[in-house]
Structure formats: C-alpha cells, structure tokens
Write an enzyme that holds these catalytic residues in place. Structure first.
Site, mmCIF file in Angstrom:
data_model
loop_
_atom_site.group_PDB
_atom_site.id
_atom_site.type_symbol
_atom_site.label_atom_id
_atom_site.label_comp_id
_atom_site.label_asym_id
_atom_site.label_seq_id
_atom_site.Cartn_x
_atom_site.Cartn_y
_atom_site.Cartn_z
ATOM 1 N N SER A 120 37.720 90.897 38.066
ATOM 2 C CA SER A 120 36.918 90.972 38.954
ATOM 3 C C SER A 120 37.305 91.882 40.606
ATOM 4 C CB SER A 120 37.585 89.058 39.306
ATOM 5 O OG SER A 120 38.678 88.925 39.132
ATOM 6 N N GLU A 153 36.453 80.339 29.894
ATOM 7 C CA GLU A 153 35.835 80.152 31.160
ATOM 8 C C GLU A 153 34.326 79.329 31.769
ATOM 9 O OE1 GLU A 153 35.965 83.759 33.260
ATOM 10 O OE2 GLU A 153 34.540 83.080 35.476
HETATM 11 O O1 KIV Z 1 38.402 88.594 36.305
HETATM 12 C C1 KIV Z 1 38.566 88.069 36.168
HETATM 13 O O2 KIV Z 1 38.736 87.592 36.996
HETATM 14 C C2 KIV Z 1 38.701 86.752 35.522
HETATM 15 C C3 KIV Z 1 39.128 85.656 35.628
HETATM 16 C C4 KIV Z 1 37.615 84.759 35.790
HETATM 17 C C5 KIV Z 1 39.864 84.905 33.683
HETATM 18 O O3 KIV Z 1 37.888 87.940 33.817
#
Ligand code: KIV
Length: 271
Positions: free
Chosen positions: A52, A189
């Site tokens: 992310s 998720e």
């Molecule tokens: O990349 C991320 O932040 C994630 C979380 C949402 C679990 O994979």
C-alpha cells in the site's frame, strides 16, 4: 487474560501463543523509520511494510507499480526504527506470481537487504508452491486472502469478496492449503465477518483481519487511514483514531501566517 506485553521481541512463535491464549494481535502498516519507531515504542505487535506504500507513499492508484527495490527501501527504513515488533514485508506485484523460483529469489533479497523478519504474499492455491519454497528456505510467510489488491484488474472492484458460496468455499480451501504449506499467519481482507470467524476458528495459525469482522485473531489497518492523514478513503470497516489531515493543515496554516507576518522567528528563536 495473559498478555505478551513484556515479551522482548515478538516472533512468529509469540503470535502462535497469543492465538492459543486468546490474546488479539495488533498490526499496522508503516513505511518509514520515524513512524515505525513510534508504533514500535507504543507496543504494536506487527508492522506490515505493505505494498500500500504504492498508494499512500507514492500516490499511485493501485499497488501494482511499486517495485521490489522500492519495497526494500521502505522496509529497511522501518527495520531501523524497530526494537520489539515483528516486521512483515510485502512481496510486490510481479516479484513472485507464476514462478516459485523467482518468488524465492525475491523473498531472499528482501530478507538480506532489509533485515525484515518475514514476507507476505497474496493468493491461495496459485502461490502454494512458492510459499513452500520460501518457508523451506527458512523465511516465515504470511498469506493474504479475500480482497487481494494486486489482482484488482481481475476483480474489477474493491467490494467485499467471497459473498457467494463458490468463492467462500475456495477461500476456506485456500486458507487450509496455506496453513499446510507453512504460513505462520493469514491476512483476511474484506470478506463477510461470519466467513472470517469460521476460517479463524478452523485454523491453528492466527488470522489478521481488515474489513473481516471481530472473529479474526488480530486486526490490521493502513496507518494513513487510521490516523486520518488520508481522509478521502472512508470504508465502513475503518475506524479513524485521529484527524491528522485537519491538525496538520491547521499547523501549516499557522506557520505560514507566522512567517508572513514576521512573527516567526521571535527573539527567543534566533541566535
Ligand atoms: O499493503 C497493505 O497495506 C496490506 C494491508 C491492507 C493488509 O496488504
């Protein structure tokens, strides 16, 4: 209830004990040294260096563009800020899909160049061979099922996954396969809470939910969302603990005003 607050270092073994003791696991994302240091000293159990970062650090629309070297930059910064918590690093899109040898090479590169403690990858049966290879090399692996953002162009939407029985059944089977392949934990998720509870109860390894209800063994949120830095993203599952957007905007406005008016710096703030 016993807690693991006094544990000097959180390991995958600690997480297993926490599940057995019914103690919930807290996980947050972080992408740099300063926030990692703050979260670690506040007592977080796991920091996820999530892909992310592609969205919240680099401003991309999806997680797909971030590279292995960019993940390594973020993860090594995080590791330098951490004394106690477990650091999990996402394998980015394109660094493992469809090739278990490449998956192993990517995981080893992350472990060698970041000092992180484990890796995470997305998918079920499609990645089981990679999970086995990475685990066999001595690298702890966290799985990720349900909404897997690296497959966003396959899904076409970020809505709740596994509402239909066929997809729910695949998820149940994938969760078991990942556990058997050696994953130490699973992220679930954006799936129905009842399914997440069922999967969490059926597995011996901990599950960490995001938008998956209270029956998971732990919870994860993206730091920019829970701290209210990014206020445009308001899904139902998000609890926003601060409104840093407002607070930072206020502070910056005040600073601009003080500079423009000549109020800053005053006599005490100069040499
Ligand atoms: O990349 C991320 O932040 C994630 C979380 C949402 C679990 O994979």
């Amino acid at each position: 209830m016993s807690t693991h607050k006094d544990v000097k270092k959180i390991t995958t073994n600690t997480l297993q004990k926490m599940k057995a003791a019914g103690e919930k696991i807290s996980m947050l994302t972080a992408y740099d040294f300063s926030f990692a240091k703050l979260f670690d000293s506040a007592g977080i159990d796991i920091i996820l260096v999530g892909d992310s970062a592609s969205n919240v650090m680099a401003g991309h629309e999806t997680t797909l563009p971030i590279t292995l070297d960019q993940m390594i930059y973020h993860a090594s910064s995080v590791v330098r800020g951490v004394d106690r918590c477990l650091v999990v690093v996402d394998l980015p899109f394109g660094s493992y899909q469809g090739n278990s040898k490449e998956a192993l090479i990517s995981a080893i590169k992350i472990m060698k160049e970041t000092g992180g403690h484990s890796i995470k990858l997305e998918g079920g049966t499609e990645v089981v061979e990679s999970v086995k290879r990475i685990v066999d090399a001595g690298i702890p692996v966290m799985g990720h099922l349900g909404l897997t953002p690296q497959s966003i162009y396959k899904f076409g939407t970020y809505t709740v996954r596994a509402k239909e029985e066929a997809e729910a059944d695949k998820l149940r089977k994938d969760a078991l396969l990942l556990q058997e392949a050696g994953c130490f934990a699973l992220v679930l998720e954006k799936i129905p809470a009842s399914l997440a509870t069922e999967v969490s109860t059926s597995l011996s390894i901990p599950t960490i939910g995001i938008g998956a209800g209270n029956g998971c063994d732990g919870q994860v949120l993206v730091m920019h969302d829970m701290l209210g830095i990014n206020v445009e993203f308001k899904p139902r599952f998000l609890r926003q603990y601060l409104n840093l957007h407002q607070q930072i905007t206020g502070a910056v406005n005040q600073y601009i005003g003080d500079v423009k008016s000549g109020d800053f710096p005053n006599e005490m703030e100069q040499y």
